[in-house]
Scaffold this motif. Structure first.
Motif, PDB file in Angstrom:
ATOM      1  N   LEU A   1     -90.340 -88.227  81.408  1.00  0.00           N
ATOM      2  CA  LEU A   1     -90.430 -86.861  81.917  1.00  0.00           C
ATOM      3  C   LEU A   1     -91.226 -86.795  83.209  1.00  0.00           C
ATOM      4  N   GLU A   2     -92.242 -87.671  83.326  1.00  0.00           N
ATOM      5  CA  GLU A   2     -93.075 -87.666  84.517  1.00  0.00           C
ATOM      6  C   GLU A   2     -92.220 -87.818  85.782  1.00  0.00           C
ATOM      7  N   ARG A   3     -91.131 -88.597  85.653  1.00  0.00           N
ATOM      8  CA  ARG A   3     -90.297 -88.880  86.823  1.00  0.00           C
ATOM      9  C   ARG A   3     -89.275 -87.779  87.069  1.00  0.00           C
ATOM     10  N   MET A   4     -89.171 -86.854  86.117  1.00  0.00           N
ATOM     11  CA  MET A   4     -88.134 -85.827  86.211  1.00  0.00           C
ATOM     12  C   MET A   4     -88.731 -84.548  86.794  1.00  0.00           C
ATOM     13  N   THR A   5     -88.074 -83.977  87.778  1.00  0.00           N
ATOM     14  CA  THR A   5     -88.654 -82.785  88.391  1.00  0.00           C
ATOM     15  C   THR A   5     -88.219 -81.512  87.701  1.00  0.00           C
ATOM     16  N   ALA A   6     -86.996 -81.488  87.187  1.00  0.00           N
ATOM     17  CA  ALA A   6     -86.507 -80.277  86.516  1.00  0.00           C
ATOM     18  C   ALA A   6     -86.068 -80.615  85.097  1.00  0.00           C
ATOM     19  N   VAL A   7     -86.478 -79.789  84.143  1.00  0.00           N
ATOM     20  CA  VAL A   7     -86.036 -80.027  82.762  1.00  0.00           C
ATOM     21  C   VAL A   7     -84.715 -79.320  82.488  1.00  0.00           C
ATOM     22  N   ILE A   8     -84.485 -78.233  83.208  1.00  0.00           N
ATOM     23  CA  ILE A   8     -83.214 -77.503  83.062  1.00  0.00           C
ATOM     24  C   ILE A   8     -82.628 -77.263  84.448  1.00  0.00           C
ATOM     25  N   GLU A   9     -81.358 -77.546  84.598  1.00  0.00           N
ATOM     26  CA  GLU A   9     -80.673 -77.220  85.850  1.00  0.00           C
ATOM     27  C   GLU A   9     -79.312 -76.635  85.516  1.00  0.00           C
ATOM     28  N   THR A  10     -79.077 -75.419  85.987  1.00  0.00           N
ATOM     29  CA  THR A  10     -77.754 -74.835  85.767  1.00  0.00           C
ATOM     30  C   THR A  10     -77.114 -74.566  87.126  1.00  0.00           C
ATOM     31  N   THR A  11     -75.816 -74.741  87.181  1.00  0.00           N
ATOM     32  CA  THR A  11     -75.067 -74.480  88.410  1.00  0.00           C
ATOM     33  C   THR A  11     -73.844 -73.629  88.086  1.00  0.00           C
ATOM     34  N   GLY A  12     -73.823 -72.443  88.627  1.00  0.00           N
ATOM     35  CA  GLY A  12     -72.666 -71.561  88.433  1.00  0.00           C
ATOM     36  C   GLY A  12     -72.364 -71.282  86.970  1.00  0.00           C
ATOM     37  N   LEU A  13     -73.404 -71.204  86.161  1.00  0.00           N
ATOM     38  CA  LEU A  13     -73.206 -71.065  84.711  1.00  0.00           C
ATOM     39  C   LEU A  13     -72.672 -69.671  84.375  1.00  0.00           C
TER      40      LEU A  13
ATOM     41  N   LEU B   1     -78.137 -73.692  76.041  1.00  0.00           N
ATOM     42  CA  LEU B   1     -79.034 -74.843  76.138  1.00  0.00           C
ATOM     43  C   LEU B   1     -79.132 -75.577  74.806  1.00  0.00           C
ATOM     44  N   LEU B   2     -79.060 -74.813  73.713  1.00  0.00           N
ATOM     45  CA  LEU B   2     -79.216 -75.413  72.388  1.00  0.00           C
ATOM     46  C   LEU B   2     -77.896 -75.841  71.768  1.00  0.00           C
ATOM     47  N   GLY B   3     -76.808 -75.694  72.514  1.00  0.00           N
ATOM     48  CA  GLY B   3     -75.517 -76.150  72.011  1.00  0.00           C
ATOM     49  C   GLY B   3     -74.918 -75.243  70.956  1.00  0.00           C
ATOM     50  N   LEU B   4     -75.461 -74.024  70.823  1.00  0.00           N
ATOM     51  CA  LEU B   4     -74.904 -73.108  69.822  1.00  0.00           C
ATOM     52  C   LEU B   4     -73.593 -72.511  70.303  1.00  0.00           C
ATOM     53  N   ILE B   5     -73.476 -72.316  71.607  1.00  0.00           N
ATOM     54  CA  ILE B   5     -72.224 -71.834  72.190  1.00  0.00           C
ATOM     55  C   ILE B   5     -71.926 -72.656  73.439  1.00  0.00           C
ATOM     56  N   ARG B   6     -70.683 -72.600  73.868  1.00  0.00           N
ATOM     57  CA  ARG B   6     -70.289 -73.354  75.065  1.00  0.00           C
ATOM     58  C   ARG B   6     -70.111 -72.403  76.235  1.00  0.00           C
ATOM     59  N   PRO B   7     -70.499 -72.834  77.438  1.00  0.00           N
ATOM     60  CA  PRO B   7     -70.299 -71.958  78.591  1.00  0.00           C
ATOM     61  C   PRO B   7     -68.825 -71.828  78.928  1.00  0.00           C
ATOM     62  N   THR B   8     -68.468 -70.690  79.537  1.00  0.00           N
ATOM     63  CA  THR B   8     -67.085 -70.498  79.968  1.00  0.00           C
ATOM     64  C   THR B   8     -66.826 -71.325  81.226  1.00  0.00           C
ATOM     65  N   ALA B   9     -67.840 -71.391  82.094  1.00  0.00           N
ATOM     66  CA  ALA B   9     -67.712 -72.183  83.323  1.00  0.00           C
ATOM     67  C   ALA B   9     -69.096 -72.603  83.777  1.00  0.00           C
ATOM     68  N   GLY B  10     -69.125 -73.542  84.720  1.00  0.00           N
ATOM     69  CA  GLY B  10     -70.399 -73.980  85.274  1.00  0.00           C
ATOM     70  C   GLY B  10     -70.957 -75.188  84.549  1.00  0.00           C
ATOM     71  N   GLU B  11     -72.095 -75.645  85.046  1.00  0.00           N
ATOM     72  CA  GLU B  11     -72.677 -76.867  84.502  1.00  0.00           C
ATOM     73  C   GLU B  11     -74.119 -76.623  84.112  1.00  0.00           C
ATOM     74  N   VAL B  12     -74.537 -77.295  83.090  1.00  0.00           N
ATOM     75  CA  VAL B  12     -75.941 -77.179  82.679  1.00  0.00           C
ATOM     76  C   VAL B  12     -76.445 -78.553  82.257  1.00  0.00           C
ATOM     77  N   ARG B  13     -77.588 -78.916  82.795  1.00  0.00           N
ATOM     78  CA  ARG B  13     -78.212 -80.192  82.432  1.00  0.00           C
ATOM     79  C   ARG B  13     -79.569 -79.913  81.825  1.00  0.00           C
ATOM     80  N   VAL B  14     -79.808 -80.561  80.704  1.00  0.00           N
ATOM     81  CA  VAL B  14     -81.077 -80.393  79.999  1.00  0.00           C
ATOM     82  C   VAL B  14     -81.751 -81.758  79.928  1.00  0.00           C
ATOM     83  N   LEU B  15     -82.969 -81.840  80.407  1.00  0.00           N
ATOM     84  CA  LEU B  15     -83.709 -83.109  80.436  1.00  0.00           C
ATOM     85  C   LEU B  15     -82.865 -84.219  81.068  1.00  0.00           C
ATOM     86  N   GLY B  16     -82.119 -83.838  82.090  1.00  0.00           N
ATOM     87  CA  GLY B  16     -81.342 -84.806  82.854  1.00  0.00           C
ATOM     88  C   GLY B  16     -79.982 -85.137  82.264  1.00  0.00           C
TER      89      GLY B  16
END
Lengths: 318, 285
Positions: A10-22, A62-77
């Motif tokens: 985690l020390e090397r990771m700058t963002a824990v969550i990144e979403t794009t066009g979600l 983020l918790l995988g309970l539902i899926r996004p319609t579009a866009g990308e989401v990264r959690v902990l890389g």
């Protein structure tokens, strides 16, 4: 060695969550509308917004309970929903519910089994959330606040790197809220856990969060450090007589605040203003900078609440 | 991990004493009570027979526990035991919808693992339920022996063991079929009541409809009958195991069709449930 096993990575990771066009739509309703957000590692991150702004939808994705319609989401890389990543997240979404026939201790034992966390310090966590005395009581008799505490213990006992809490102090009494605030801060400051929380209690958020994102209608309305967001509305509060003279000097930059005046001027202009007022014979009792509170920022970003008159009118119309 | 899912589901079921009592204990207890009641009546009949001339009464034979066990194994998939096992199954399959607890566990395990964990726990419960029913039958026979003052004979040889094992396995597969229907119903409807009653209704409907098969010109060994009515497949296989099937029928491939029917009626609902659950919105349980 850290008690939190993924700390080094985690020390090397700058963002824990990144979403794009979600984007997430429910029929014609767009719960999230092209949300792009980056949540940095470490500290406490607040997610604010009126009901239906998209906070819970984001958490559920983020918790995988539902899926996004579009866009990308990264959690902990990694991609959201990756089981390896999910095992590093602790969460409590809304008021948690548990099998009512179980005691508080049994709930944590069950979840420890489900999560493969054989070394979970169940008694220590019951103690940390103030449920030691109720540990052997069935949860069917628990108050909302006690359920919240148990939910927080369940979210934290597996030593996650990232914790997502939705309204963690909902239903709690004031001492409970204070304890929860201290617990959240200690997890972020002492254990290095990144905490993302949503709450409607803006004062609490202002006290406990380092950064916030304000959602409105599925989009990001504002984002930044709490101190920066509130500083934008910083004003000089002057207790002085006569007030009329101050109002004349400041013009439309002044607003009355009880028996004082709030001057909306840059901090650099403060000394000059004070000198000018003294030269004009104003008697200044007190001058201090006051920041805008998070509520003001929130209302500015999400639109004003209805006035008392508007509420009354709506009631009569109904 | 699948092992974590099975362990946690089994542990959770063990803590639900009400459901465990109804699912596992009730039917064997009632069955034991019936057997004891029968033994008491038999004892009264014996006492009455004692007053008759010896030439009018038959010799009192020893009680054969082998036959007791084989007979009980042949009755394992009985509707009463099945219905009460379904209570436990429906509870396990629907509990996370009912208590809104999916959100607590989905984040840390894959969805297939979560479903298979439930199936694993329910299968363990089913094995325990079948074993308890057999234990009740054996205990009932032993008590009958004591009450009637008869000798107990137990010579469980290789052949009996094989027959018993096959009957037990067949009954287990038959029960699992209904459990998979319960699973599919729970995932589709999110309702515990539906997960309990839909498999029962399907079972009753099949039991009724199979009697109409001859009208359509289908015999009990026809593939249509066996595939559409797994109950017929179960009965056919039971008959084969007990050795009551003519060679001609065996040559007809009835065993293969019956096994295929039982496998399909388990695998298809399970696969559908898994597929649906993997895509299901669990934000509102």
């Amino acid at each position: 060695m850290s008690a939190y096993p993924h700390q080094a990575k985690l020390e090397r990771m700058t963002a824990v969550i990144e979403t794009t066009g979600l984007t997430k739509t429910y029929g014609a309703v767009r719960a999230l509308d092209g949300l792009s957000l980056s949540i940095p590692r470490g500290g406490v991150y607040g997610v604010l917004g009126p009901n239906g702004a998209g906070k819970s939808t984001l958490f559920r994705i983020l918790l995988g309970l539902i899926r996004p319609t579009a866009g990308e989401v990264r959690v902990l890389g990694q991609h959201a929903g990756d089981p390896a990543v999910m095992r590093r997240i602790g969460s409590m979404i809304e008021t948690p519910r548990f099998p009512p026939y179980m005691t508080a201790r049994q709930v944590l034992e069950w979840l420890a089994l489900a999560h493969g966390a054989k070394d979970a310090a169940i008694d220590a966590w019951l103690d940390r959330v103030g449920l030691t005395e109720a540990a052997n009581r069935r949860v069917r008799g628990f108050s909302v606040g006690m359920l919240q505490r148990l939910g927080v213990a369940a979210a934290l006992m597996t030593k996650p790197d990232l914790v997502i809490l939705d309204e963690p102090t909902s239903g709690m009494d004031p001492p409970g809220i204070q304890e929860m605030r201290a617990l959240i801060r200690s997890l972020a400051d002492d254990d290095g856990v990144t905490i993302i929380l949503a709450s409607h209690q803006l004062l609490e958020v202002q006290r406990v969060c380092d950064r916030v994102a304000i959602f409105n209608r599925g989009t990001l309305a504002a984002e930044g450090k709490v101190s920066e967001l509130t500083a934008a509305g910083e004003r000089l509060r002057l207790s002085a007589t006569p007030l009329a003279k101050i109002m004349n000097v400041l013009g439309d930059k002044a607003t009355l605040d009880g028996d004082a005046v709030l001057a909306a001027i840059p901090r650099a202009e403060g000394p000059a203003l004070l000198r000018a007022l003294i030269e004009q014979g104003v008697d200044i009792d007190e001058a201090r900078w006051v920041g805008a509170d998070l509520e003001s920022v929130f209302m500015a970003e999400t639109g004003p609440a209805r006035t008392d008159a508007q509420v009354r009118e709506a009631l009569h119309a109904g | 991990m699948l092992a974590d899912a099975i362990r946690s589901e089994s542990w959770r079921l063990l803590k639900n004493r009400t459901v465990l009592s109804w699912s596992l204990i009730f039917v064997p207890l009632v069955w034991l009570a019936v057997l004891i009641g029968g033994a008491v009546i038999d004892a009264k009949v014996d006492r009455m027979a004692d007053q008759l001339p010896p030439q009018l009464t038959s010799a009192r034979a020893a009680l054969d526990l082998d036959q007791t066990l084989l007979s009980a194994a042949g009755q394992l998939a009985n509707p009463a035991l099945l219905a009460f096992l379904l209570i436990g199954a429906a509870t396990v399959f629907s509990s996370d919808y009912r208590w809104e607890t999916w959100r607590l566990i989905t984040a840390r395990n894959s969805r297939p693992n979560l479903i298979m964990g439930k199936v694993g726990a329910v299968k363990l419960m089913t094995l325990a339920g079948l074993a308890l029913f057999l234990a009740a039958a054996l205990l009932g026979a032993a008590i009958k022996g004591v009450v009637l003052d008869r000798d107990l004979v137990f010579r469980f040889g290789g052949e009996e063991a094989l027959t018993f094992g096959l009957l037990f396995l067949l009954a287990f597969v038959r029960v699992v079929q209904f459990l998979m229907l319960s699973l599919l119903t729970a995932v589709l409807t999110r309702s515990q009541l539906a997960a309990l009653f839909v498999p029962l209704v399907v079972g009753v409907a099949q039991a009724f409809l199979v009697t109409l098969a001859p009208i359509l010109g289908w015999s009990a060994a026809d593939w249509q009958t066996l595939l559409l009515f797994p109950g017929a497949a179960y009965e056919a296989l039971k008959t084969v195991i007990l050795g009551g099937v003519p060679t001609a029928v065996l040559q007809d491939g009835v065993v293969l069709r019956a096994v295929a029917s039982l496998a399909l009626w388990s695998l298809v609902p399970f696969s559908l449930a898994l597929w649906w659950f993997s895509r299901q919105d669990l934000s509102k349980e």
